[in-house]
Every structure is written in structure tokens, then in C-alpha cells.
Write a protein that holds these residues in place. Structure first.
Motif, PDB file in Angstrom:
ATOM      1  N   ARG A   1       0.847  -1.176  -0.222  1.00 30.98           N
ATOM      2  CA  ARG A   1      -0.033  -0.053  -0.048  1.00 30.98           C
ATOM      3  C   ARG A   1       0.947   1.477  -0.181  1.00 30.98           C
ATOM      4  NH1 ARG A   1      -2.667   1.241   5.892  1.00 30.98           N
ATOM      5  NH2 ARG A   1      -0.750   1.586   7.130  1.00 30.98           N
ATOM      6  N   VAL A   2       0.072   2.278  -0.353  1.00 32.69           N
ATOM      7  CA  VAL A   2       0.844   3.651  -0.312  1.00 32.69           C
ATOM      8  C   VAL A   2      -0.165   4.700  -0.175  1.00 32.69           C
ATOM      9  CG1 VAL A   2       0.606   3.758  -2.842  1.00 32.69           C
ATOM     10  CG2 VAL A   2       2.468   5.243  -1.829  1.00 32.69           C
ATOM     11  N   GLY A   3       0.335   5.765   0.771  1.00 30.93           N
ATOM     12  CA  GLY A   3      -0.696   6.632   1.077  1.00 30.93           C
ATOM     13  C   GLY A   3      -0.027   7.927   1.507  1.00 30.93           C
ATOM     14  N   PHE A   4      -0.914   8.977   1.572  1.00 33.16           N
ATOM     15  CA  PHE A   4      -0.366  10.237   2.225  1.00 33.16           C
ATOM     16  C   PHE A   4      -1.216  10.769   3.230  1.00 33.16           C
ATOM     17  CE2 PHE A   4      -4.237  11.168  -0.412  1.00 33.16           C
ATOM     18  CZ  PHE A   4      -4.612  12.192   0.153  1.00 33.16           C
ATOM     19  N   LYS A   5      -0.579  11.370   4.109  1.00 34.16           N
ATOM     20  CA  LYS A   5      -1.279  11.974   5.370  1.00 34.16           C
ATOM     21  C   LYS A   5      -2.043  13.152   5.029  1.00 34.16           C
ATOM     22  CE  LYS A   5       2.507  10.556   8.381  1.00 34.16           C
ATOM     23  NZ  LYS A   5       3.830  11.111   9.506  1.00 34.16           N
ATOM     24  N   ALA A   6      -3.432  12.892   5.131  1.00 33.44           N
ATOM     25  CA  ALA A   6      -4.394  13.959   5.351  1.00 33.44           C
ATOM     26  C   ALA A   6      -4.280  14.812   6.455  1.00 33.44           C
ATOM     27  CB  ALA A   6      -5.856  13.454   5.022  1.00 33.44           C
ATOM     28  N   ALA A   7      -3.871  14.407   7.536  1.00 35.51           N
ATOM     29  CA  ALA A   7      -3.521  15.181   8.626  1.00 35.51           C
ATOM     30  C   ALA A   7      -2.605  14.467   9.435  1.00 35.51           C
ATOM     31  CB  ALA A   7      -4.970  15.117   9.590  1.00 35.51           C
ATOM     32  N   PRO A   8      -1.797  14.984  10.555  1.00 38.06           N
ATOM     33  CA  PRO A   8      -0.788  14.458  11.152  1.00 38.06           C
ATOM     34  C   PRO A   8      -1.136  12.919  11.673  1.00 38.06           C
ATOM     35  CG  PRO A   8      -0.898  16.469  11.845  1.00 38.06           C
ATOM     36  CD  PRO A   8      -2.300  16.298  10.971  1.00 38.06           C
ATOM     37  N   THR A   9      -2.336  12.535  11.926  1.00 34.92           N
ATOM     38  CA  THR A   9      -2.554  11.293  12.201  1.00 34.92           C
ATOM     39  C   THR A   9      -3.743  10.502  11.530  1.00 34.92           C
ATOM     40  OG1 THR A   9      -4.359  12.166  13.989  1.00 34.92           O
ATOM     41  CG2 THR A   9      -2.083  11.947  14.683  1.00 34.92           C
TER      42      THR A   9
END
Length: 220
Positions: A119-127
Motif C-alpha cells: 500500500r501507499v498513502g499520504f497524510k491527510a492530517a498528522p494522524t
């Protein structure tokens, strides 16, 4: 002067500790384990869809449950990881007011499902992590059939691929929760015979699977 230096050093220590704690709390790096539950539906694929028979449901659904494990690395704004799952499902064919649910195999019950992927993702918010996933899946179906004289109860192992998307929310430094949708397609299968009989040769199938799942887990 010494008192000033001591106060500055002490203040720096107090500042660095919260900063370190915050960094640890928002990091997605490390191995993880999780418990998974959700809704599971398997359907006949487009090449075996029985569009002429409106009474044929062509789908089975049920409760899905299992466990997962993985390892992620946090690059700052992006997270990349590998993962594996072992799940099962209560979905099986049935009869509803004379209408048969069938997905092209006959009378079947879903069995264990093995998944290996990344999987690969990005942080929409710090947590909060929003991610895409994909990989290999091997699902087992228990097929029950009768030719009028002999009853057959055999397993069919199907090979396919899976893609999905989800959101992971950190609940604390180590715990997290996830909500995810995934789609799987199975195009190859083989029959697992009982006792000492070898597996059959692989043959073509067309089976779609949709799952909406939630999980809670712990990152070490």
C-alpha cells in the motif's frame, strides 16, 4: 550566569521531550497487527453473468473476519508498506422464496482467503492516512454437488488480484483504526481433491468480490 544556563538547558529539555513525543505519536513507521471484520459479497463475473435469468441472484454475501499484519515506513508526508491477511467469510449460496443464489460454481460456501500486497498513502492530517492498496489474493470455495449417485464436496482454490482504498486513523501512539473498501477478481482456479489425489489442472473462472471492512490494530 550559571543559573541562566541551567534554566535554558532545562527549558530546552522540556521543549525537546514534547517534540519527540509528538513525532512518535504521528509516525506510521513500524510493524503492525490488526483484527478485521466486514461485509463480503461474491458475484459472477461479466463473462459468466446470466443476464437472461432475472431470478438468478448470482451473488452471495456474508460476514467477513480475520487477521492482518504488515510493515510501514513513514517518509514524512507519504507512507509505503507491505501487508498480509488471512480471512474467512460466512457467505454461501441459498434459496430465497424459490430464487436461487448462484455465482457460476454451483452450490458453494466461501472459505479462507489469503492476501499478500502493498500500500501507499499520504497524510491527510498528522494522524490520518489515506491510502491505496493492491496485491495477490487466493480464495477458497467449498463446492457441494450431486450427480444423482455420488455427492461431491470439494474445494476450489482461485487465484486473483485485489485493489482497494482506505483511511487509517491513529487512536494513540500505538493503536489505530481503519475503514477500507476492496475489490478482487479471480480468473484462475484448481480443484483440491481429498486424500491422496493430486490437484486438478488450473482452469479459467470469472468471479468478482467486493468487501467493506473495518479493523483495529496495534503498531509496535
Amino acid at each position: 550566569m550559571k543559573k541562566v544556563l541551567v534554566c535554558l538547558a532545562t527549558g530546552s529539555a522540556f521543549v525537546s521531550v514534547p517534540a519527540l513525543a509528538q513525532s512518535t505519536e504521528t509516525s506510521f513507521t513500524g510493524p503492525r497487527v490488526e483484527a478485521i471484520v466486514g461485509y463480503d459479497i461474491s458475484k459472477a463475473g461479466s463473462t459468466v453473468d446470466d443476464d437472461l435469468n432475472d431470478d438468478n441472484d448470482q451473488s452471495i454475501d456474508g460476514f467477513m473476519y480475520g487477521i492482518g499484519a504488515g510493515y510501514d515506513y513513514d517518509f514524512g508526508s507519504a507512507v509505503v508498506g507491505v501487508e498480509a491477511e488471512l480471512t474467512d467469510s460466512t457467505a454461501k449460496t441459498g434459496f430465497d422464496a424459490g430464487e436461487y443464489e448462484g455465482i457460476g460454481f454451483g452450490n458453494v460456501k466461501t472459505g479462507r482467503d489469503i492476501y499478500l500486497g502493498a500500500r501507499v498513502g499520504f497524510k491527510a492530517a498528522p494522524t490520518t492516512l489515506v491510502y491505496l492498496k493492491g496485491g495477490y489474493t487466493n480464495a477458497r470455495f467449498d463446492v457441494l454437488a450431486n450427480d444423482g449417485e455420488t455427492e461431491y464436496d470439494e474445494n476450489i482454490d482461485t487465484d486473483g488480484w485485489r485493489i482497494g482504498a482506505g483511511v487509517e486513523q491513529k487512536l494513540s501512539t500505538n493503536s489505530f483504526a481503519k475503514l477500507e473498501y476492496r475489490y478482487s477478481n479471480y480468473s484462475k482456479a484448481e480443484i483440491d481433491f481429498e486424500d491422496d489425489f493430486p490437484d486438478s489442472e488450473r482452469f479459467d473462472v470469472d468471479l468478482d468480490r467486493h468487501q467493506i471492512v473495518a479493523s483495529v490494530g496495534y503498531r509496535f
